[in-house]
Scaffold this motif. Sequence first.
Motif, PDB file in Angstrom:
ATOM      1  N   ALA A  77      -2.797  -6.681  -0.555  1.00 30.19           N
ATOM      2  CA  ALA A  77      -3.853  -6.391  -1.532  1.00 30.19           C
ATOM      3  C   ALA A  77      -4.657  -5.156  -1.129  1.00 30.19           C
ATOM      4  O   ALA A  77      -5.105  -4.386  -1.989  1.00 30.19           O
ATOM      5  N   LEU A  78      -4.819  -4.954   0.171  1.00 32.60           N
ATOM      6  CA  LEU A  78      -5.631  -3.834   0.656  1.00 32.60           C
ATOM      7  C   LEU A  78      -4.865  -2.520   0.666  1.00 32.60           C
ATOM      8  O   LEU A  78      -5.462  -1.446   0.496  1.00 32.60           O
ATOM      9  N   ARG A  79      -3.568  -2.559   0.883  1.00 27.85           N
ATOM     10  CA  ARG A  79      -2.762  -1.363   1.136  1.00 27.85           C
ATOM     11  C   ARG A  79      -2.963  -0.247   0.103  1.00 27.85           C
ATOM     12  O   ARG A  79      -3.111   0.922   0.491  1.00 27.85           O
ATOM     13  N   PRO A  80      -2.994  -0.527  -1.201  1.00 30.34           N
ATOM     14  CA  PRO A  80      -3.147   0.582  -2.167  1.00 30.34           C
ATOM     15  C   PRO A  80      -4.457   1.347  -2.026  1.00 30.34           C
ATOM     16  O   PRO A  80      -4.573   2.459  -2.538  1.00 30.34           O
ATOM     17  N   TRP A  81      -5.437   0.772  -1.338  1.00 33.53           N
ATOM     18  CA  TRP A  81      -6.751   1.409  -1.223  1.00 33.53           C
ATOM     19  C   TRP A  81      -7.018   1.904   0.189  1.00 33.53           C
ATOM     20  O   TRP A  81      -8.129   2.328   0.518  1.00 33.53           O
TER      21      TRP A  81
END
Length: 721
Positions: free
Chosen positions: A155-159
Motif C-alpha cells: 500500500a505504501l510503495r506507490p507513494w
Amino acid sequence: MLGYAWGQLRKATSAAEAASDPDEQARVTKRVTSWSRVLVGMATGRIKVGSATPVRGFPAWLTPEIVRGGFATGAAAAGGPLEPDEITLAAHVGVPPARAHLFDWFLTDDGLQKLDAWVESGLYRLELPEHGALLSVAWLLGHGRAEVANEVVRALRPWAKTVRFWPYEALEPEAPGVHVATLPVVAARLERKRPQRHVEAEREVLSVWNPFTDKVLSHWWATRSANGLLGSVLTPDWIEGAKGLLAEYRHLAAEHTLTKRHASPKENLQILITGLHACAAGEADSRTLGRVRGAVASMVAKRGEPGSPGLAELRAAQARIAATPSHSTVAHDAAARLRASGQTGAVTDPLALLHGAAGHDLRSVRSTTRQATQAPLPVLLREGIIRSAEMLAELAPQLTAETVASRYTDVPAGLLAKRLYRAFANRRSTLLLNHRAQVTVHVLPWFTLLERVGVQEHQQDLAHAQAVDLATLALRHFPGTTIPNSLIRELSRLFGLASEDVPLTYELAADIFMGSFSPVFLRAAQRAATMVGDTLYSRYYGIDYDEILTMDTAQQKPSRSRATPRTAVPNFDALVRSRARINRTRWNQDVATSGKAIEQAQLLTTHNLAALVEAGVTLEWPTQARQGWTTTKNHLAKMTGPHSLHHRKNAAYAWRQTLFYLALSSPQESAAFANDETLTHGLSSQVKLQAEALLSGLRVVIKTGAPPEHPFLGWVARPDR
C-alpha cells in the motif's frame, strides 16, 4: 466555495505585499501558494470540496494538506522536500538523498534493525500517522506476520518517492501525563512574537531622543551671559559644535524612524534645532532666539538645569527602562533556550529550561512556556494551563490514545498504537457537505493490522470511564461554554471504544449549512425527551417532546428534489423550520436563517448535555446552574460592543445550560435560584435590566408552566416570509 477560496487568496496576496519581516513574508507566501493550489485543484476537478477524501488519486489513508476552512491544497501533508534529519540519515547509510532510496533502505536488515530499535526504546516521534507506517511493518515482521506486513508495504510503495513513512528521532522518553504543546511548538510560538511599534517608539524616545535633547539643551545653556541671558555668547567653537549637533541630528533622524515627535515644529527639540540652523548660517534674529529662550526656560522648569541631580536621576531611570528587553526579545531568547535543550516532547517543568536568562523578566513568556508542561490532566486544569474548552479538546486525543494503548498486551505495540492515534488526531478536518463524515483512524492499513494482531482484550469499562471523566471536566471547568467539535469527536471515539451508542451532535457552521440535519440529531432529541421532556427546560422553550418521540429514527434516503433540502429526517427538519419560523420550503444560504435553524436543533437536543448525563456525567446541578448564570452575565455585559451578536449567541448558550441544570435540580432549588436577588448584584443598569428579564421569564415558567412571551435566543432576525 470558489468565492471563499478566491477571497482567501486575495487576503493572502495583500498580506504578502504588506509583510516586511522575513519570517512573516515566508508564512504569507506559503499561504498564497497553498490557496493558489486550492483554486487550481478546484478548477481542474482534482479537488472535491465537501468530500472526506477531497484529493482525487489519494488513498483514504494519505493525509492531505488542509488550509483554513477545510480546503485541500492537493499536496500530501507528509510530503514536501527532504528534511535535515533525512539528508543526514541518507549520508550516514550511504544512499542517495531521496525518499524512495530511504524507503528501500528501511526494508533492508539494517533498516529494519533501526526501526526495531525505535519501537523497543520508544525514542521516536510521530507528527502524522504516515510517520509510523514502517514502524508498524517492523513490529509485524518481528511478530511473525510477514504477510500482513507485506500488505502494508504494497500500500505504501506507490507513494515512497514523495511521502515520509518513518519517524523523527527523540532524545528522551516521554513523561507520563498530557500536554498542551511540545517544546518545539512552544518555541515556534515564542519566535512569532514581534515588537510592538508603540512600545519600541517609546524606547527610541528614551534611549535616543531624550539624551540627544539634553546635549542640545546643554549646548544652548553654555551661551548664557553673566546675567543669565541665553544666546549672548556665540563663540566660533560653539558654532562648530552647533554644526556637529545638526549633523548628528540628521543621522539620528534617518536611522531612528519609529517616532516623528522630534520633527514636530511645536516640539522644544525642533525649536532648538531651528535655532542652531540659524546660528550656524549667521541668520539668528531676535525672534528665533526668543523662541529658543522660551523653549529652554520651559525645559529647565520641567526637568531641571543641565547637569542637575534631578535631571540626572530622571535620565538614569529612563535609561534603565529603555534597557529593559522587549517582550519579543525575551520571547526569542526563551525560544532559543528551549530549542537548545534538544528535547522534542513536553517536560514536567519547562520553566526550568529558562534558568540563566539573566536580567530578564520572564512573566511575558511564562504562560506560553508552561503549555509544554507534561502532567496529569487535573493538574493542568487546576494550574490554569488549560484555559478554555478548546484547549481541553486539543488534549483529548492524548487521553483517548491511552485507552487505545491499554488494549495491547505488548507494551511497545501499545505505545506505537497510542502515538499513531495521536498523530492521526493532528490530521486537520476537511470541509464536509451533505452529512458526510470524516475518515477515522481505521483507514490506516498499518493501524488496522496492528490492532488485528496486537489487541488481545477490550477494556470497554476504561473507555467509558475516560469519556465520562473528560466530559465532566469540560462541563465543570468551563460552565456555560459550548463543547467544541474536536472534543465531541474524541468523546464519540471513546464511547465507540466502549461499544456504546451515545448520540453526540456537532456544532454546525451557519455559513455552510445546507438546510437539513442528520439522523443523530433526532436520536439525540429523543434521548433528551426522556430526561427533560416535562421539566422547566422543555416548558421554557415550549418543546413538545411527545411529538419528537413519535418520529421515525430510521435513516431515510435523502431527498434530491430541488424544492426541498436533502433530508434524512424530514419530520425533525420540518419541526426545526417551524420553531425557527422559516416558512419557505426551498433552502437558501442566508446565514441568519441557518443560524436560527441550527439553534432550534440545539434546543431540541440540549446540544449533548442530555446524552452525556445519560451516559454517566454527574455534577452538582444547582452549582452548575449558578456557574452557567455567571457565564451568561459575562456575555450579557458585552452585548453592546462591536461583537454583540457573538456575545448574544454565547449568552443564549450559557442560559440554555443554566436552564438544563435547573431542570435536573429539585423544584425547591430551581425556585430559590429564580428568586435569588443576589444574582443581579454588581451589574450595570443596562445589563441588570437584561438579566432581570431572563429571571422574570424563568419565574413565569415556574409559576404557570407556560413559556415566557420571548424566550431568550441567540439568533434574532425578522420572521422568514
